[in-house]
Design an enzyme around this catalytic site. Structure first.
Site, PDB file in Angstrom:
ATOM      1  N   THR A   1       0.879  -1.189   0.000  1.00 35.29           N
ATOM      2  CA  THR A   1       0.000   0.000   0.000  1.00 35.29           C
ATOM      3  C   THR A   1       0.908   1.229   0.000  1.00 35.29           C
ATOM      4  OG1 THR A   1      -0.211  -0.148   2.409  1.00 35.29           O
ATOM      5  CG2 THR A   1      -2.020  -1.042   1.092  1.00 35.29           C
TER       6      THR A   1
ATOM      7  N   LYS B   1       4.702  -7.275   3.606  1.00 35.93           N
ATOM      8  CA  LYS B   1       4.487  -5.845   3.413  1.00 35.93           C
ATOM      9  C   LYS B   1       4.364  -5.176   4.771  1.00 35.93           C
ATOM     10  CE  LYS B   1       0.669  -3.441   3.527  1.00 35.93           C
ATOM     11  NZ  LYS B   1       1.412  -2.293   3.324  1.00 35.93           N
TER      12      LYS B   1
ATOM     13  N   THR C   1      -0.588  -1.844   7.440  1.00 30.38           N
ATOM     14  CA  THR C   1      -0.797  -3.204   7.928  1.00 30.38           C
ATOM     15  C   THR C   1       0.458  -4.034   7.668  1.00 30.38           C
ATOM     16  OG1 THR C   1      -3.175  -3.226   7.657  1.00 30.38           O
ATOM     17  CG2 THR C   1      -2.073  -5.329   7.429  1.00 30.38           C
TER      18      THR C   1
END
Lengths: 396, 396
Positions: A157, A183, A194
């Protein structure tokens, strides 16, 4: 030689195919900006799975789904979507998850309970109940054997770079492979950051044993990092074992000596991925590593370490290159774990500045200031009461 | 009318003498900069005392001293020094405390165990064992009846303004007075920010009852504020009751209905002092007030509120005027207290943005953005499972 840029991204290893694993990372149109946004993994029949999921009391719908399937220990597919977290979305979000699992199960040819889901992105934004299900076919069609780089990109993201790691290790005399992607994002981000990680191996390991290996590795890696002290509603780590490796001796217990190297490699690999996440969140690659030793337990050491690296005042003290024990003593004190002020020892950058509960009179303050101004800051805190130790990392 | 400056300091009330209390705040030379640095209070014979002290596992030497004397419930003197915290100072620090108490006891004419000590300032800096004891005579000589302003100044470190508050209340039909001073500092400070508060009343209240009143008041005031989420090694609140008021009926139980107004006034006054501390830490007077309702208990509500106001991501969301529930849901989830995602309701600035675990489709996002950009930000979080509530304040 060209000057290394300050924020050089880590080079990803060349990861080979893992028998029984096909993966895909595609731009399926879930994000508005046309970037990669859908990850799919297909696992061979007979694959086992272990997972650690966020402890948030307000978890996302995909977390709730995966938690429910985890005791089954069987996996055929993993689907992770990026851009919308499907958290705080009520009945509509629950239906979205059901539909995604059903669509995936149909395409792969398995039971819904063998499909695991994860997501990352904005919280509280409701989408059509077929939002992800509609895109799963695109991902399934793209499945191939070693698409690790696309996979790592598809779960990003606000990450600055993709993260992947590889380990080769032996169980008895049999070569097995471990590979994984992760990630994790920086603090000052428009959206929630996250932590997701999907790990795969061709070893043959029962789900219960796999869970024990993963829990220990996560406790010593992902659970030892902190970017901003906040906990996502979607944090998910899944480890799948396809069992496709040939002639591996049967493993039935987590403490089987044959598994020792595998466990160590898993811990090492998750540590590498965890440090990549911290590095992604760091400005100018400034990292804080905090070793806590002599605590009551490993868990106590980790909690004290996190209290130190998360403390605003400690961080302000580092920013001000303050060669003092004060803020660290404060953070040890507030961690809530057993500590004895009068036994505490502190070293910064290898320079002992305090011992037995007192600041040392003549430590080299100039050396400490120089260290605090450098890129990599290292604390060692000796609690002095037990044998528990932990290493905790944070971005500065 | 002159324009009110953005950071106007609160005007201190005109606090009268309290029978049985003499106080002093002087520049005794403990600080290098010549500012006020020594607080002394002398209490009449028969005065009772209650206290709440830092929960830090690495407390300061003066905290250790006061904790040891507190069960006695008797007080004749309080000495607080500013500029050096006497924390993490080993045997030398312990001797310093002993000497200070002994010198004060001699000057006041009481037992050492009736002397309470507190301190604020740099941690880990050792001083001569007579550092404070040598200065106590200057403070004792300056004792007088209503020197509240000097007293409030003398406990300041990085505070921008002194803090004092007053309440007049009745026990039965008898007028009693409550007065107190406090200190608390902002986050980005060269030194550790400690919270100190000294409260006085002329009411006649046994120590045990006084302790019950104070604990409840602190739980709803000082324990409901957060400037940086860090806990000082020296936090100290002391409430002394001289019993000098005339004809007050005897109080023997904390739940005596006659004490109701007193308890309320104490809670109200500590709340005012707590808000002054938050305001001192706020840039441009920007404050965040977070009401948590419907929690399992008052304690759970407070923990959830603190998790929200301490969260880096929530604060970044406010800075970015983000009209979303996401980061708040995250912070509720990570508090560790019982919560039901699907019952959660959230209002920002009086605008309901989420209910029953979902973001509302048509809330007035513009109004929320406008509110988040204004000086005073107000959240209301309904956990939806019980009757516990708390109001938590933080500087933005």
């Amino acid at each position: 030689m060209a000057k290394k840029p300050q924020n050089a991204f880590p080079e990803l290893p060349k990861i080979p195919a893992i028998a029984g694993v096909r993966i895909a990372g595609v731009a399926a149109g879930l994000k508005d900006n046309g970037k990669h946004d859908l990850f799919v993994a297909e696992l061979a029949r007979g694959s086992t799975i272990a997972g650690t999921l966020t402890r948030s009391r307000c978890p996302g719908m995909p977390v709730e789904w995966s938690k429910r399937q985890l005791p089954g220990g069987k996996v055929r597919a993993i689907v992770a979507s990026s851009g919308n977290s499907n958290v705080f979305t009520g009945g509509q979000g629950r239906q979205l998850v059901e539909n995604t699992a059903a669509a995936t199960a149909k395409l792969i040819g398995c039971h819904k309970s063998e499909v695991f889901l994860a997501s990352t992105g904005i919280i509280g934004e409701k989408k059509e109940v077929t939002f992800v299900a509609d895109k799963v076919p695109v991902g399934v069609k793209a499945l191939r054997k070693a698409a690790w780089y696309d996979a790592a990109r598809s779960i990003m993201t606000t990450d600055r770079f993709p993260k992947a790691a590889l380990r080769k290790v032996k169980i008895d005399n049999v070569d097995v492979t471990l590979a994984g992607i992760a990630k994790g994002s920086q603090m000052i981000a428009p959206d929630m950051g996250t932590m997701l990680s999907f790990l795969f191996t061709d070893a043959k390991i029962p789900a219960k044993v796999l869970q024990s290996c993963l829990t220990r590795a996560v406790d010593r890696s992902f659970n030892c990092i902190s970017v901003d002290g906040d906990t996502s509603t979607s944090d998910t780590v899944l480890l799948s074992a396809t069992g496709q490796v040939k002639r591996q001796p049967k493993i039935e217990r987590a403490n089987d000596p044959l598994l020792r190297d595998f466990r160590e490699a898993l811990e090492d690999m998750t540590g590498e991925l965890a440090r990549m996440i911290v590095r992604d969140g760091a400005k100018k690659d400034r990292l804080l590593t905090c070793d806590v030793i002599g605590a009551e337990s490993q868990r106590a050491a980790r909690n004290i370490g996190r209290s130190i690296v998360d403390s605003t005042l400690v961080r302000v003290g580092i920013a001000g290159a303050e060669p003092r024990a004060g803020r660290i003593v404060m953070a040890v004190g507030k961690a809530g774990e057993r500590a004895e002020r009068d036994l505490l020892g502190i070293a910064i950058g290898g320079v002992q500045i305090a011992a037995a509960g007192e600041t040392l009179p003549d430590f080299d303050a100039k050396a400490v200031v120089k260290h605090l101004k450098a890129g990599q800051v290292h604390f060692t805190i000796n609690i002095g009461i037990g044998r528990g130790k932990a290493r905790v990392w944070s971005a500065l």
